[in-house]
Design a protein around this motif. Sequence first.
Motif, mmCIF file in Angstrom:
data_model
loop_
_atom_site.group_PDB
_atom_site.id
_atom_site.type_symbol
_atom_site.label_atom_id
_atom_site.label_comp_id
_atom_site.label_asym_id
_atom_site.label_seq_id
_atom_site.Cartn_x
_atom_site.Cartn_y
_atom_site.Cartn_z
ATOM 1 N N VAL A 150 0.859 -1.196 0.000
ATOM 2 C CA VAL A 150 0.000 0.000 0.000
ATOM 3 C C VAL A 150 0.891 1.242 0.000
ATOM 4 O O VAL A 150 0.676 2.183 -0.760
ATOM 5 C CB VAL A 150 -0.935 0.006 1.242
ATOM 6 N N GLY A 153 2.962 1.788 -3.373
ATOM 7 C CA GLY A 153 2.192 1.920 -4.611
ATOM 8 C C GLY A 153 2.129 0.637 -5.433
ATOM 9 O O GLY A 153 1.455 0.607 -6.458
ATOM 10 N N GLU A 190 -5.476 4.406 -2.355
ATOM 11 C CA GLU A 190 -4.778 5.570 -2.937
ATOM 12 C C GLU A 190 -4.542 6.635 -1.885
ATOM 13 O O GLU A 190 -3.473 7.221 -1.783
ATOM 14 C CB GLU A 190 -5.599 6.158 -4.080
ATOM 15 N N GLU A 193 -1.904 5.438 0.474
ATOM 16 C CA GLU A 193 -0.558 5.481 -0.136
ATOM 17 C C GLU A 193 0.050 6.870 0.090
ATOM 18 O O GLU A 193 1.215 6.990 0.465
ATOM 19 C CB GLU A 193 -0.678 5.173 -1.631
ATOM 20 N N ALA A 197 2.458 6.700 3.763
ATOM 21 C CA ALA A 197 3.719 6.189 3.211
ATOM 22 C C ALA A 197 4.870 6.279 4.208
ATOM 23 O O ALA A 197 5.622 5.309 4.382
ATOM 24 C CB ALA A 197 4.064 6.945 1.931
#
Length: 436
Positions: A150, A153, A190, A193, A197
Motif C-alpha cells: 500500500v 504503490g 490511494e 498510499e 507512506a
Amino acid sequence: MNVAVVGLQWGDEGKGKVVDLLAEHFDIVARYQGGHNAGHTVYRDGQKFVVHHIPAGIFHPHVQNVMGNGMVVDVEALLEEIAALEAVGVAWRGRLWVSDRAHVITPVHRWLETREEDFRGCHSIGTTRRGIGPAYEDKYGRRGLLMGQVADGSWRSQVEWLWDRYVRLFGPSLSSALGAEWDRFQTVLERAEAYLADAVIQTDLWLRERLRQGARVLFEGAQGTLLDVDHGTYPFVTSSHCSAGGISSGLGISPRWVHRVFGVAKAYCTRVGAGPFPTELHDEVGQYLRERGAEYGATTGRPRRCGWLDLVALKYACDLNDVDGIILTKLDILDGLPRVRLCVGYTLNGQPVEGCPVRADRLARVEPVYEDWPGWSASTYGVTRPEDLPEAARAYIRRIEEYTGRPVVLLSSGPQRHETAWFRPPDEVLQPHPRP
Ligand code: IMP
C-alpha cells in the motif's frame, strides 16, 4: 526492561486502561496481533476514547507506537482512527509505525466472513465480522496484500490479481455484490498510499535497533489467552496468537527481549460471541454484572455474556503465559453482592477433571465446582491503596493469588489512570530481572 501485557480471559479485561497507565514508564508500545476486532478503551482527561488498531501508548506524547507484522489492518478504519486522534489533538506522525508486512483486510474478507458465519448458522463463532479471520487465511494462503505494498504503490497489480482470483472462485455474483465496494477500496488505498507512506516501515528492524539502544518496550496484547488460535477454546477463538507466545513472531524480535509478562484479568468473567463458558450466569446476577459493568462490546456493542471468575481457566492462562503477576480489574462491579463465587474445579460426568480442558467440545461439557465467599458492601471504586479495601475483598484477592500461584500486583479500581492501587511498588514490579 521490557514488559508484556496480555489478556488472561476472553478479551475485554481492561488492557487499554492498563497499557495507557503503564506506558508512562516505557519508550515504545508495540502491538503484535489482531486488528480492529479489538477495542481498547482509554480515558483521557475524563473523556472516553477507544482505539482499535493503534496501540494505547499513543496518548503519551513521549511514547513511540508500533503496529507489528502480526497484525491485520483495515486501512479505511485505520485512517478514521487516525483522524479521530487528530481531532482531539493527538499528534501521531513520527510516533506511529506500521509494519510493512502487516496484512490488509479487504472488503472480500468481510463478505466471506459474513457468508461463513451465516453458513455455520447455529454453530457460528459469533465473530466481529470485520474480516479478521479471512485476512489471516489469505496471509497463510500466501496471497495477502501487505501494508508495504500500500505504502509503495505496488498494491495495484496485487489488488487486480486478487479480484480476478476471487471472481473466478466465487463467480460473477461477487462483482454485483462487491464491485462498487472494491472500487471504493482502491480509492481508500490511494489515499493511504499518500497519507501513510512515511509511517509504514520495516518495524522489526526499527524495533531491534531501539531495543539494542536500550529503549524500554511495552508489548500490548489484544483479545485474550482463551481466544488464542492455538491455545484458546478452539474453534471459538480469534485467528491470531493473543498470548505472550505471539510477541516474538508478531514483531520480529527474539523472545529474549520479553523480560516480564503481566496478565490482565477481570474479577469476574465475560465472553462475547459463541463458545463454552463454564461459569456463565443466565440469571439476575449475570444481568447485574452486565449492567453494572457496562458489559457491552467496545467494538460491536454486543451484550457480553457474564459469569463468575473461573480460576481453573485463569490458572491455565497464567501458566501458559508464565505471568509474573496478575493485574486485576473491575473488582468494584462485585461490590454489594451478598455472596461471590469462585470456580475452583470442573467435573465431567460427575468425575473431577484434571486441569483446564481447553478444547471447546470438552470445555462445553464440564460442570463448575464453586467456592462461596462472603461479599462486601463497602465501595471499592477508585481505591488507591490495597489497605483501603474491605477485608472480604482482600480475602477474595488472596484466594485468586493462592489458586493461581501468582501475585496480584495491581488493581484497577476504575477506568481512569488514577483509579489504581499498586499492591507492590511500581518500581519493584517493572524492574528488570537480574541478567544472568
Ligand atoms: P474475530 O476476532 O472477529 O474473528 O472473532 C472471533 C471471536 O473472538 C468472537 O467470539 C469475538 O467475539 C471474539 N473477539 C474478537 N476480538 C475481541 C475483543 O477484542 N474482545 C472480546 N472478544 C473478541
